[in-house]
Design an enzyme around this catalytic site. Structure first.
Site, mmCIF file in Angstrom:
data_model
loop_
_atom_site.group_PDB
_atom_site.id
_atom_site.type_symbol
_atom_site.label_atom_id
_atom_site.label_comp_id
_atom_site.label_asym_id
_atom_site.label_seq_id
_atom_site.Cartn_x
_atom_site.Cartn_y
_atom_site.Cartn_z
ATOM 1 C CD GLU A 32 82.372 -10.900 18.533
ATOM 2 O OE1 GLU A 32 82.607 -10.756 17.319
ATOM 3 O OE2 GLU A 32 82.277 -12.004 19.067
ATOM 4 C CB CYS A 63 81.505 -5.701 11.831
ATOM 5 S SG CYS A 63 80.166 -6.699 12.492
#
Ligand code: NAD
Length: 501
Positions: free
Chosen positions: A269, A303
């Protein structure tokens, strides 16, 4: 914001002392059900005040190996428990996390800097994965297939992969652990968590609650210390089968190559560069309000943060005006204080990078619309609005990870879609508007793992979180969250029917 007031110092001291008395505050690693120390430590500081919060154990190689061996041993029994029994234990962990939500949130504010309400939200968000996977583990179905082989039955089972190494970042110090660990443990894996060195206390508090919940020794471990050495031990061990990483694309790339030799199953990720597209037809006020939220959560260190904001040329100046109006109302300060919207950035390097991004953009022709204090070298970075961003600027190309909003005018849907996809990243995108054909075109054309239409809130336990391109591999949350921690075992059961006369 600069030096620490006496009142702030007193409050920090009181909270820190209360947390130390709560039993949740640990400075030792947690291995095989025991708290482990050695003489080597590293300091962890509060980014809002600079105060040293503690000295955390830096494990040596032998201790990391001990954690791996303990997890491999525990796997033998944990995997054979019923999913129901594992789920019961995980649900006890979930209950304890929520019962200690406030203390866990305060630990997070002290080490990470985010606001108390954001931290409380993260604890609830993180806990939701534990409950979800505790239940979903009972539904980790295999399948049967109509057989092409006469007199045979064909079937698959979903089996836990083994010991999983989980390496996590500092921006979501709790939820990035539970999102991985809950899935891994519910399916029957044992885990070794390596938290970021900036934020080990949230991870260690989760270990304390895991112990209280009755998670058996060796199933949930937290190793602290030098990241490169620990990652190498984890990646090179034949006892570790899976590596799940959340963090920067740069480190993800390094870890993938470390894991290649042992052919570990890897989930990554990684970073993002989310476009935020305002369409021509839609509610501009709503879009502005949502863009501010999508940009400044966790002080931009997210993010999913809106990294490039695209606005139709006809609405461009109006958008900038409204955005700067809302931005001016945001308060920057210590996350423990009431009415603070943005805490400090995590460290000096993050502040320096933020200044460099702004200077680079201004040198290349960007327009400073509002915010920015060039002489402020504190970790409290003023929300900043830059207009006329171009692809040559770092603020367009790189994941900003700071409260700098870059806005770009566009002339056509084709143009904005091309620009949106003009990045090595593919984590998420936001689309705002109510013209369905345009919205649908964006959903279809955007090369990202997640598209959010008219909603800044998109993530949660039921959804598959993850990106395309250099934003990563695999998905977390949802029923797909098991994929990276399990293998499909196929079985052909031949000669099923007795065909003798
Ligand atoms: P980072 O990559 O610097 O660190 C992440 C983890 O890797 C930490 O535990 C760190 O100690 C470890 N690490 C650092 N260098 C290492 C090395 N050489 N070898 C082995 N391990 C090493 O990332 P960060 O600064 O902690 O977090 C920010 C990044 O995380 C951003 O890029 C952000 O987009 C990303 N992120 C992604 C998601 C997602 O779900 N896609 C979620 C949160 C954060």
């Amino acid at each position: 914001m600069g030096s620490m007031s006496e009142q702030q110092r007193q409050r920090e001291h009181e909270i820190h002392s209360a947390l130390q008395c709560s039993g949740l505050w640990h400075e030792s690693a947690y291995i095989n059900g025991r708290w482990c120390q050695n003489e080597c430590t590293f300091p962890v500081n509060n980014p809002a005040t600079g105060t040293q919060l503690g000295l955390v154990t830096a494990l040596d190689k032998e201790q990391v190996d001990e954690a791996i061996e303990g997890a491999a041993h525990a796997f033998k029994t944990w995997r054979d428990m019923s999913a129901e029994a594992r789920g019961d234990i995980l649900n006890r962990w979930h209950t304890l996390i929520l019962e200690h939500q406030d203390e866990l949130a305060r630990i997070m504010v002290l080490e990470q800097g985010k606001t108390l309400s954001e931290a409380q939200g993260e604890i609830a968000y993180g806990a939701s994965f534990v409950h979800w996977f505790a239940e979903e583990g009972k539904r980790a179905y295999g399948e049967t297939m109509p057989s092409h082989i006469p007199n045979a039955q064909l079937m698959t089972f979903r089996e836990p992969i083994g010991v999983a190494a989980l390496i996590t970042p500092w921006n979501f110090p709790s939820a990035m652990i539970t999102r991985k660990a809950a899935a891994a443990m519910a399916i029957g894996c044992t885990v070794i968590v390596k938290p970021a060195e900036e934020t080990p206390f949230s991870a260690l508090a989760l270990a304390h609650l895991a112990d209280m919940a009755g998670i058996p020794a060796g199933v949930f471990n937290v190793v602290t210390g030098e990241p490169k050495m620990i990652a190498e031990q984890l990646c090179h061990s034949t006892l570790v089968q899976a590596l799940s990483f959340t963090g920067s694309t740069r480190v993800g790339r390094l870890l993938l190559s470390e894991a290649a030799n042992g052919i570990k199953k890897c989930a990554m990720e990684l970073g993002g560069n989310a476009p935020f597209i305002v369409l021509e037809q839609g509610d501009l006020n709503f879009a502005v309000q949502q863009a501010v939220a999508a940009k400044f959560q966790t002080s931009g260190q997210d993010c999913l943060a809106a990294n490039r904001i695209f606005v139709p040329r006809a609405q461009y100046e109006g958008f900038l005006q409204r955005f700067s109006h809302l931005m001016a109302q945001l308060n920057v300060g210590d996350g423990l204080e009431a009415n603070v919207d943005l805490g400090p950035l995590i460290n000096r390097a993050a502040v320096e990078k933020a200044h460099q991004l702004v200077h680079d953009a201004l040198d290349k022709g960007a327009r400073l619309v509002a915010g920015y204090q060039p002489d402020d070298q504190s970790l409290f970075f003023m929300p900043t609005l830059l207009a006329d961003i171009t692809p040559e600027m770092r603020v367009y190309r790189e994941e900003n990870f700071c409260p700098v909003a870059g806005v770009i005018a566009y002339d056509s849907l084709d143009e904005v879609l091309t620009m949106s996809n003009d990045t090595e990243y593919g984590l998420a995108a936001y689309v705002y508007g109510d013209h369905l054909p345009s919205v649908w075109r964006c959903i279809h054309a955007l090369n990202v793992g997640m598209v959010s239409v008219n909603s800044v809130k998109m993530t949660g336990h039921p959804i598959p979180f993850g990106g395309t391109k250099q934003s990563g591999l695999g998905r977390e949350g949802s029923r797909h969250g098991f994929d990276d921690f399990s293998e499909l075992k196929y079985c052909c059961l031949g000669n099923v029917y007795d065909t003798s006369p």
